[in-house]
Design an enzyme around this catalytic site. Structure first.
Site, PDB file in Angstrom:
ATOM      1  N   CYS A  67       1.248  -1.203  -0.072  1.00 33.43           N
ATOM      2  CA  CYS A  67      -0.025  -0.301  -0.215  1.00 33.43           C
ATOM      3  C   CYS A  67       0.922   0.916   0.635  1.00 33.43           C
ATOM      4  O   CYS A  67       1.754   1.299   0.804  1.00 33.43           O
ATOM      5  CB  CYS A  67      -1.233   0.352   1.102  1.00 33.43           C
ATOM      6  N   GLY A  89       0.842  -0.015  -4.226  1.00 37.86           N
ATOM      7  CA  GLY A  89      -0.796  -0.418  -4.548  1.00 37.86           C
ATOM      8  C   GLY A  89      -1.804  -0.156  -6.041  1.00 37.86           C
ATOM      9  O   GLY A  89      -1.979   1.008  -6.034  1.00 37.86           O
ATOM     10  N   ASN A 146      -0.894   0.760   5.702  1.00 40.11           N
ATOM     11  CA  ASN A 146       0.283  -0.028   4.970  1.00 40.11           C
ATOM     12  C   ASN A 146       1.038  -1.124   6.238  1.00 40.11           C
ATOM     13  O   ASN A 146       1.648  -0.514   6.800  1.00 40.11           O
ATOM     14  CB  ASN A 146       1.372   1.023   4.785  1.00 40.11           C
ATOM     15  N   CYS A 180      12.623  -2.924   5.773  1.00 40.03           N
ATOM     16  CA  CYS A 180      11.609  -4.229   4.554  1.00 40.03           C
ATOM     17  C   CYS A 180      12.640  -3.635   3.409  1.00 40.03           C
ATOM     18  O   CYS A 180      13.078  -2.902   3.299  1.00 40.03           O
ATOM     19  CB  CYS A 180      10.303  -4.248   4.522  1.00 40.03           C
ATOM     20  N   SER A 215      12.912  -3.424 -12.758  1.00 41.22           N
ATOM     21  CA  SER A 215      13.299  -3.410 -11.278  1.00 41.22           C
ATOM     22  C   SER A 215      14.848  -3.985 -11.495  1.00 41.22           C
ATOM     23  O   SER A 215      15.703  -3.845 -10.982  1.00 41.22           O
ATOM     24  CB  SER A 215      12.243  -4.264 -10.963  1.00 41.22           C
ATOM     25  N   ASP A 227      17.423 -10.156 -12.910  1.00 46.35           N
ATOM     26  CA  ASP A 227      16.476  -9.799 -12.200  1.00 46.35           C
ATOM     27  C   ASP A 227      16.261  -9.392 -10.571  1.00 46.35           C
ATOM     28  O   ASP A 227      17.346 -10.104 -10.240  1.00 46.35           O
ATOM     29  CB  ASP A 227      15.403 -10.667 -12.595  1.00 46.35           C
ATOM     30  N   ASP A 228      15.404  -8.635 -10.561  1.00 40.23           N
ATOM     31  CA  ASP A 228      16.315  -8.185  -8.784  1.00 40.23           C
ATOM     32  C   ASP A 228      15.905  -9.675  -7.225  1.00 40.23           C
ATOM     33  O   ASP A 228      15.825  -9.836  -5.782  1.00 40.23           O
ATOM     34  CB  ASP A 228      14.993  -7.308  -8.184  1.00 40.23           C
ATOM     35  N   CYS A 266       6.058 -13.194   3.243  1.00 37.84           N
ATOM     36  CA  CYS A 266       6.123 -12.165   4.170  1.00 37.84           C
ATOM     37  C   CYS A 266       4.233 -12.758   5.415  1.00 37.84           C
ATOM     38  O   CYS A 266       3.762 -12.414   5.009  1.00 37.84           O
ATOM     39  CB  CYS A 266       6.041 -11.079   3.805  1.00 37.84           C
ATOM     40  N   CYS A 320      13.989  -6.171   8.632  1.00 41.29           N
ATOM     41  CA  CYS A 320      13.781  -7.397   8.072  1.00 41.29           C
ATOM     42  C   CYS A 320      14.533  -8.076   7.248  1.00 41.29           C
ATOM     43  O   CYS A 320      14.171  -6.982   5.680  1.00 41.29           O
ATOM     44  CB  CYS A 320      12.543  -6.956   8.357  1.00 41.29           C
ATOM     45  N   CYS A 364      12.312 -13.521   5.116  1.00 42.89           N
ATOM     46  CA  CYS A 364      12.031 -13.927   3.785  1.00 42.89           C
ATOM     47  C   CYS A 364      13.132 -14.349   3.291  1.00 42.89           C
ATOM     48  O   CYS A 364      12.936 -15.719   2.227  1.00 42.89           O
ATOM     49  CB  CYS A 364      10.928 -13.114   3.071  1.00 42.89           C
TER      50      CYS A 364
HETATM   51 FE1  SF4 Z   1      10.384  -7.914   3.521  1.00 46.54          FE
HETATM   52 FE2  SF4 Z   1      10.945  -9.705   3.896  1.00 46.54          FE
HETATM   53 FE3  SF4 Z   1      10.275  -8.764   6.162  1.00 46.54          FE
HETATM   54 FE4  SF4 Z   1       8.648  -9.207   4.358  1.00 46.54          FE
HETATM   55  S1  SF4 Z   1       9.930 -10.866   5.318  1.00 46.54           S
HETATM   56  S2  SF4 Z   1       8.615  -7.096   5.337  1.00 46.54           S
HETATM   57  S3  SF4 Z   1       9.388  -9.067   2.291  1.00 46.54           S
HETATM   58  S4  SF4 Z   1      12.210  -8.516   4.735  1.00 46.54           S
END
Ligand code: SF4
Length: 532
Positions: free
Chosen positions: A14, A41, A115, A259, A306, A368-369, A405, A456, A459
């Site tokens: 978002c 979004g 968000n 993130c 990207s 690619d990302d 995530c 973070c 993932c």
């Molecule tokens: Fe970002 Fe991955 Fe953490 Fe989700 S789990 S907030 S996509 S780093």
């Protein structure tokens, strides 16, 4: 319209925007701000505008330009507003779940845009003894929480009016997970960032007012200058008394975990996070990828859009010429999903087309990302080969995406993630590439330019900063309410690639996160791949 498509990358959650500018008509400014945040979004858009005595809300399904026109904007008169663009992660894609959420409570009225993703929705609904269906998304639940506290704070007197900011300091610490918020009542604008700061939020200044936005380009487009990022665990209250900062969480609870994928893919390349411009960071990712995973090739190609900055960096560092091998349809807009694997190639062709004369008989490095499900990447590799590429070497500017995530991105379930339990060589075989390499996590953090900042990376590592419930799923609140989720609320796609079944994967799910069952229900190895 029936074609596929899925993104090869995680999808956005978002975009939020807020403005306080006494004496100005702000609805057209909100429109511009949301337009700059459209990439976060594309399912719905909306704004709530106050003139100091009355609040009006307009929201609908579609892009910002589809929801608003001059006629609608002219009816939104006021100097204070919030806006929202939505991609659903909890709650289906439907008008009811479009934002801002609006409530009348405590002798006032307010609206909220969110968000992120709450991770303790069940705990919160239980604590409020809410009946099924009373809240159909975590954002709706936030509005309900605030409304109840406003009613309590206003008391039984008929003319009692509660303070939104005072109530928030009580409500916010009860919420867990990821939430960057903008809120407005009739006279005040409020910005909130959760104590981990998973999702971005920045503060800008106009000559005659203040702006809050998910990303800095939304400040640029409305002529606001960047003041600073709202800090994790901070509440910004803007009103007649100026701009105030509140800290409702104890210091030990505040632990920045932005993130990491905001750097890799999510935020615009012209955004600034942690003081870094993201385009430059993405170029550095490509440079480090070239150091880490060289290959003999004739040309470096980026997957638009990207993957382009990292391809530029890979080319620069390796000395292999950079070329445009893929053209993207600029008008693809939002994506279409068709679970029929037979339609995958068509879906990729809707989005990308190869430049045949450029790539014919060449050994390509394709950058690619990220790779999430892998089906799009697989179809792209086949398309490049069919167009005459001699070799296709895939280079990915982030580590394997192995865990779902729970903090505001729609990545699908663990069963849908190609890297969940396949090794890199197996993934390469599935994708049909000549070689495949991912950027290492430490190199990725180094490329951000702020390697010691709080990120973070759950993932990638299963190290979830906030425990996640095993039953959390996109349509979770609606399912528990017996409602039929919207057409996009599917968490039941089968894994499209070969998987290892049985104890190995289940064991990995249980052992991996190691925090309150994190990731466990997120796919637990079943090929039907449901979150719940
Ligand atoms: Fe970002 Fe991955 Fe953490 Fe989700 S789990 S907030 S996509 S780093």
């Amino acid at each position: 319209m029936s074609g596929p498509v899925e993104h090869s990358s995680p999808r956005e959650a978002c975009g939020i925007f807020g403005i306080y500018a006494p004496g100005r008509i702000v609805a057209p400014i909100v429109f511009d701000g949301l337009y700059a945040l459209q990439h976060r979004g594309q399912e719905s858009a909306g704004m709530a505008v106050s003139d100091g005595t009355t609040m009006m809300v307009v929201k609908d399904m579609g892009l910002v330009t589809q929801v608003f026109n001059d006629y609608k904007l002219a009816g939104l008169v006021g100097y204070l507003a919030i806006g929202h663009t939505r991609y659903s992660t909890t709650g289906s894609s439907s008008w009811h779940n479009a934002q801002p959420m609006y409530r009348q409570a405590g002798g006032t009225e307010f609206a909220v845009g969110h968000n992120g993703n709450l991770t303790n929705t069940q705990e919160l609904t239980a604590s409020m003894a809410m009946l099924p269906g009373m809240a159909t998304s975590d954002s709706d639940l936030i509005a309900e929480l605030v409304a109840r506290e406003l009613d309590i704070a206003a008391g039984p007197a008929p003319n009692g009016v509660a303070s939104l900011s005072a109530v928030l300091t009580e409500v916010l610490p009860r919420m867990k997970g990821a939430f960057s918020l903008v809120l407005a009542d009739r006279c005040n604008l409020v910005g909130v960032r959760d104590p981990n700061g998973f999702r971005p939020l920045c503060l800008g200044k106009l000559d005659d007012g203040w702006v809050l936005a998910s990303e800095t380009p939304a400040l640029d487009i409305v002529g606001a200058h960047f003041v600073r990022e709202v800090e994790p665990g901070e509440v910004i209250v803007i009103g007649a008394d100026g701009c105030q900062s509140l800290r409702p969480w104890p210091p030990e609870r505040v632990q920045p975990r932005l993130c990491l994928f905001e750097f890799v893919y999510l935020a615009r390349p012209d955004s600034r996070l942690y003081g870094q411009e993201l385009h430059a960071a993405r170029v550095r990712m490509g440079e480090l990828l070239a150091d880490q995973a060289p290959a003999a090739a004739d040309m470096v190609v980026g997957v638009p859009d990207s993957g382009l900055p990292a391809a530029e960096g890979y080319s620069r560092r390796s000395g292999i010429p950079y070329g445009h091998g893929l053209v993207k349809n600029r008008y693809i807009g939002r994506t279409f999903i068709n679970p029929d694997p037979g339609q995958r190639a068509l879906g990729v062709r809707r989005k990308l087309n190869p430049l045949r004369e450029t790539i014919r008989a060449k050994r390509l490095i394709v950058v690619d990302d990220s790779i999430v499900r892998g089906t799009t990447t697989r179809a792209m590799v086949a398309m490049l080969r069919e167009a005459g590429a001699k070799e296709v070497h895939l280079r990915i500017s982030s580590p394997p995406y192995r865990w779902p995530c729970f903090y505001g991105l729609d990545t699908g379930t663990r069963a849908e993630l190609i890297a969940a339990d396949l090794e890199v060589g197996e993934i390469c075989d599935y994708l049909g590439a000549d070689s495949l390499a991912y950027l290492a996590l430490e190199a990725l953090k180094k490329a951000t330019g702020v390697p010691s900042a709080g990120f973070c990376d759950a993932c990638l590592t299963a190290d979830y900063p906030v425990p996640v419930p095993i039953s959390l799923s996109k349509p979770g609140l609606e399912v528990s309410a017996g409602l039929r989720p919207g057409s996009r609320g599917t968490d039941t796609l089968a894994a499209p690639f070969p998987r290892r079944a049985g104890p190995t994967q289940a064991g990995a799910d249980q052992a991996g996160p190691g925090q309150a069952g994190a990731g466990a229900g997120a796919g637990a190895g079943a090929s039907t791949g449901t979150d719940s």
